[in-house]
Design a protein around this motif. Sequence first.
Motif, PDB file in Angstrom:
ATOM      1  N   THR A  83       8.589 -21.804  -9.874  1.00 39.55           N
ATOM      2  CA  THR A  83       7.712 -20.635  -9.916  1.00 39.55           C
ATOM      3  C   THR A  83       6.270 -21.088  -9.831  1.00 39.55           C
ATOM      4  N   ALA A  84       5.482 -20.435  -8.976  1.00 38.91           N
ATOM      5  CA  ALA A  84       4.081 -20.810  -8.801  1.00 38.91           C
ATOM      6  C   ALA A  84       3.251 -19.539  -8.698  1.00 38.91           C
ATOM      7  N   THR A  85       2.616 -19.160  -9.777  1.00 31.49           N
ATOM      8  CA  THR A  85       1.767 -17.979  -9.781  1.00 31.49           C
ATOM      9  C   THR A  85       0.362 -18.374  -9.349  1.00 31.49           C
ATOM     10  N   GLN A  86      -0.142 -17.735  -8.319  1.00 30.32           N
ATOM     11  CA  GLN A  86      -1.451 -18.097  -7.793  1.00 30.32           C
ATOM     12  C   GLN A  86      -2.571 -17.583  -8.686  1.00 30.32           C
ATOM     13  N   LYS A  91      -5.956 -17.158  -4.361  1.00 24.75           N
ATOM     14  CA  LYS A  91      -5.794 -15.960  -3.531  1.00 24.75           C
ATOM     15  C   LYS A  91      -7.042 -15.725  -2.680  1.00 24.75           C
ATOM     16  N   TYR A  92      -8.205 -15.990  -3.282  1.00 25.93           N
ATOM     17  CA  TYR A  92      -9.466 -15.809  -2.546  1.00 25.93           C
ATOM     18  C   TYR A  92      -9.516 -16.728  -1.324  1.00 25.93           C
ATOM     19  N   SER A 123      -6.789 -14.019 -13.337  1.00 25.53           N
ATOM     20  CA  SER A 123      -6.205 -12.822 -12.740  1.00 25.53           C
ATOM     21  C   SER A 123      -7.238 -11.906 -12.095  1.00 25.53           C
ATOM     22  N   TYR A 124      -8.445 -11.828 -12.685  1.00 29.77           N
ATOM     23  CA  TYR A 124      -9.444 -10.910 -12.150  1.00 29.77           C
ATOM     24  C   TYR A 124     -10.850 -11.366 -12.508  1.00 29.77           C
ATOM     25  N   LYS A 140      -4.414  -8.511  -4.616  1.00 34.11           N
ATOM     26  CA  LYS A 140      -2.975  -8.267  -4.677  1.00 34.11           C
ATOM     27  C   LYS A 140      -2.396  -8.277  -3.272  1.00 34.11           C
ATOM     28  N   ARG A 141      -1.436  -9.167  -3.053  1.00 37.63           N
ATOM     29  CA  ARG A 141      -0.771  -9.278  -1.752  1.00 37.63           C
ATOM     30  C   ARG A 141      -1.777  -9.411  -0.604  1.00 37.63           C
ATOM     31  N   GLY A 142      -2.814 -10.207  -0.841  1.00 39.57           N
ATOM     32  CA  GLY A 142      -3.803 -10.470   0.192  1.00 39.57           C
ATOM     33  C   GLY A 142      -4.816  -9.369   0.404  1.00 39.57           C
TER      34      GLY A 142
END
Length: 218
Positions: A83-86, A91-92, A123-124, A140-142
């Motif tokens: 599992t790899a949570t970005q 994401k940026y 997260s934000y 979220k999702r790009g």
Amino acid sequence: MAELVYVFIIMAILMGIFCMFVIARDLLISERERRQKKNDNQIVERIVVEEKPVVKETVCEPIAVEEVATTEVNDDSAVVFSTATQTLEEKYLELSQEHKGYYDEIVKYAMAVEGSKRFKNESYEEYKVGKNRLVRLKIKRGVIVCELVIPNLTFKTYVADNKVAMKHAPATIKVVDEVAFTAVKDSIDIAVKAIEEERAYRKEQAKIRRKQKRENAQ
């Protein structure tokens, strides 16, 4: 005046219902995806156990995906899931140059507001003036997602005077084009103006209270 208050309450309730509907829809979609991925994981895990119960040595290399990534290991007979949570930064970096520009300009716009403070985690990224949120940025999702809470003095005063337990749901804007980008900046301007009006109102109320105290003391 009473009619205006009723109309405002109805509008606030409708906005709250709409926001709850959007949040509920997103939660249902996320839950459906989580269950699907959980089922897929269980199927693969059963295959791994049947083929080789013991894996002596595995070397996992994370792949840049949000949820679950499959990684091949040195042992040809085994497959391992990691599992790899970005993070927000990761994401940026995956955004296009155009959308990176939108993100950077929104950040600059919020930082330029007098008295704004930055709060950031994995997260934000959020900007506030006092306790009032100007904007919270997520990816979220790009897609860049901006959450804004526009203060409303009349509504806040009504809630405070009547001691009603109510939380104002944030408005959400997905920044996918120039129109949405402009809407976020305009919303920040509206929020700043509302914050200034609230400050002026509270100062005026404080003056009135001090004057009443002096009159009562005489």
